[in-house]
Design an enzyme around this catalytic site. Sequence first.
Site, PDB file in Angstrom:
ATOM      1  N   ASN A  67      24.358  32.756  75.385  1.00 15.53           N
ATOM      2  CA  ASN A  67      24.855  31.394  75.573  1.00 15.53           C
ATOM      3  C   ASN A  67      24.992  30.609  74.263  1.00 15.53           C
ATOM      4  OD1 ASN A  67      21.958  31.847  76.029  1.00 15.53           O
ATOM      5  ND2 ASN A  67      21.789  29.634  76.141  1.00 15.53           N
ATOM      6  N   HIS A  68      24.230  30.977  73.220  1.00 12.75           N
ATOM      7  CA  HIS A  68      24.280  30.219  71.969  1.00 12.75           C
ATOM      8  C   HIS A  68      25.276  30.765  70.945  1.00 12.75           C
ATOM      9  CE1 HIS A  68      21.073  27.679  73.221  1.00 12.75           C
ATOM     10  NE2 HIS A  68      20.147  28.619  73.197  1.00 12.75           N
ATOM     11  N   HIS A 149      22.446  39.018  79.415  1.00 11.56           N
ATOM     12  CA  HIS A 149      21.732  37.861  78.881  1.00 11.56           C
ATOM     13  C   HIS A 149      21.601  36.817  79.979  1.00 11.56           C
ATOM     14  CE1 HIS A 149      20.403  35.681  75.297  1.00 11.56           C
ATOM     15  NE2 HIS A 149      20.951  34.607  75.832  1.00 11.56           N
TER      16      HIS A 149
END
Length: 256
Positions: A67-68, A149
């Site tokens: 997500n980052h 993830h």
Amino acid sequence: MKVLMIGDVYARAGREIFESKINSIVKSNEIDVVIVNGENTTHGKGLSKEHYDFYKNLNVDVITSGNHIFKHRETVNFIDETPDLLKPVNMDSYTPGSGFYIFEKNDKKICVINFMGRTYMDNCNNPYEVMDDFLDLELDYDILLVDFHAEATAEKIAFAWNYDGIITGFVGTHTHVPTADERILPKGTAFITDLGMTGPINSVIGASPKSVIKKEKTGLPTRFEPANGPSVLNGVIIEINDNNKATLIKRIQEFN
Ligand SMILES: [Fe+2]
Ligand SMILES: [Fe+2]
């Protein structure tokens, strides 16, 4: 074939323990392929070009993310030139970069694909739909490795079961907390719900406890500062035989 998969490397503390341990782990375990989740590498969120180069200089084959991945604007600009740095494949397709990468090692074609979960995560596409579309491409590879993830344990476990025997090795990432459920599923997929992180021990999943507690208590906007001090490196080694079947999955954990 032995594959080493390392969980989310968090900020300076994570980079330092990774750099100090990786060569000896690779050597003593006769590792052929190294895959690292790098989404927290640069100050706890995202991955700069400098830190992409850091991994390549340490002979990392593929860097997965989550997500980052686009936290730093520069990543948007360079990710199309670094196909061995993955974004989650089920992210919005208008974002740059690729979610899978195929390369050759020891006369084997290895495909690594990176997914993101949907429970308590940013919006993304249905991972099953995206995986089925990917499989329909019938790309040429011998070994399929997945980094899923995601926050929710059951989401990762269900996905692995659905593709048992199709995926060679499945690892979960993102929670930064390692699980002790590594096993070979009935049809042959090596599996673990979460690798855990590679980063500072005296922290809340990498960030300084003080900053996280302030956020928890007050709800006010708070900048999370990466913690420092003694660190842990978490990952697994997956052994794959000449018929491209996983025969063993073993957790590794090292401290500095
Ligand atoms: Fe992470
Ligand atoms: Fe994450």
